[in-house]
Scaffold this motif. Structure first.
Motif, PDB file in Angstrom:
ATOM      1  N   TYR B  35       0.847  -1.185   0.000  1.00  0.00           N
ATOM      2  CA  TYR B  35       0.000   0.000   0.000  1.00  0.00           C
ATOM      3  C   TYR B  35       0.886   1.241   0.000  1.00  0.00           C
ATOM      4  N   GLN B  37       0.525   5.291   1.493  1.00  0.00           N
ATOM      5  CA  GLN B  37      -0.298   6.098   2.386  1.00  0.00           C
ATOM      6  C   GLN B  37       0.070   7.559   2.227  1.00  0.00           C
ATOM      7  N   GLY B  40      -4.650  12.485   3.873  1.00  0.00           N
ATOM      8  CA  GLY B  40      -5.968  12.767   3.335  1.00  0.00           C
ATOM      9  C   GLY B  40      -6.482  11.755   2.339  1.00  0.00           C
ATOM     10  N   LEU B  41      -5.617  10.867   1.854  1.00  0.00           N
ATOM     11  CA  LEU B  41      -6.038   9.885   0.843  1.00  0.00           C
ATOM     12  C   LEU B  41      -6.158   8.480   1.406  1.00  0.00           C
ATOM     13  N   GLY B  42      -5.725   8.294   2.629  1.00  0.00           N
ATOM     14  CA  GLY B  42      -5.802   6.968   3.213  1.00  0.00           C
ATOM     15  C   GLY B  42      -4.793   6.020   2.592  1.00  0.00           C
ATOM     16  N   LEU B  43      -5.020   4.745   2.799  1.00  0.00           N
ATOM     17  CA  LEU B  43      -4.156   3.718   2.223  1.00  0.00           C
ATOM     18  C   LEU B  43      -4.746   3.284   0.878  1.00  0.00           C
TER      19      LEU B  43
END
Lengths: 112, 114
Positions: B35, B37, B40-43
């Motif tokens: 992933y 990270q 503000g966009l998350g994973l």
């Protein structure tokens, strides 16, 4: 498109001040909703899985609940060590393990 | 008690360089994930693998490739790094079946591309 929105983005609490974090989701066929905790400089750590509306899970001062549109992470009488970023994610695909959509997280700060 | 180890915590690379991020797990998990990270966009899932030499694209595979030659090791490769690949990269692993989305994460690799 599947979406997960967490609010608030940041939350400051005094020690002992209970509150709730929100995770709203739009998904075509929820297979599971997951909560993770992430401490600064570390990877996320699994907390709970919820599968159906009405389900609740508890761990120490944390309780996660699920409805058809959102999940709440309730924190009762928090302590400074509960400070972390809390992430929720939804499983939206037929194959477990490959279809997690994460929200942006809520950064919780608990002051003594 | 280390379970998922990412070999590099911090890397600084230049645009156009080839970058390897290594991840090793000692739990005999079948599934492994990469992933990224961003605030503000998350994973966001880049790639995952459910078996040796098997890989599947995630949501944002462009500009990345992966390698899984052994069950315990999953590598992320940036063939030609670009500044928009500056991010925190998280490796994770899980079992198959009902535990497949209970991910165990590494501590992360923070990559800066200049």
């Amino acid at each position: 498109e599947d979406q997960v929105t967490q609010s608030p983005e940041a939350l400051r609490l005094q020690e002992g001040e209970s509150s709730s974090l929100n995770c709203s989701y739009t998904v075509s066929g929820l297979r599971g909703l997951f909560w993770y905790r992430q401490d600064p400089g570390k990877g996320p750590e699994f907390l709970f899985t919820l599968y159906s509306a009405g389900e609740e899970k508890e761990k120490e001062r944390l309780k996660a609940t699920l409805t058809k549109k959102e999940s709440f992470l309730h924190i009762t009488a928090p302590k400074p060590e509960d400070s972390a970023t809390y992430l929720c994610a939804v499983q939206n695909g037929p194959n477990a393990g490959n279809m997690l959509t994460f929200g942006g997280g809520t950064r919780l700060m608990v002051k003594p | 008690d280390v379970k998922v180890t990412q070999s590099s915590r911090y890397l600084v690379k230049r645009t156009g360089e080839k970058v390897f991020l290594e991840c090793v797990q000692d739990m005999d998990h079948e599934n492994m994930f990469w992933y990224r990270q961003d605030p503000g966009l998350g994973l966001r899932l880049i790639y995952f693998s459910y078996d040796v030499k098997m890989k599947e694209k995630g949501d944002i595979p462009e500009g990345y490739s992966v390698s899984r030659e052994k069950k315990e090791r999953f590598s992320l490769i940036l063939e030609s790094a670009s500044t928009n690949q500056t991010s925190m990269y998280l490796c994770a692993s899980s079992l198959v079946g009902s535990g497949a989305n209970v991910l165990t994460f590494g501590a992360g690799s923070r990559l800066t591309v200049l």
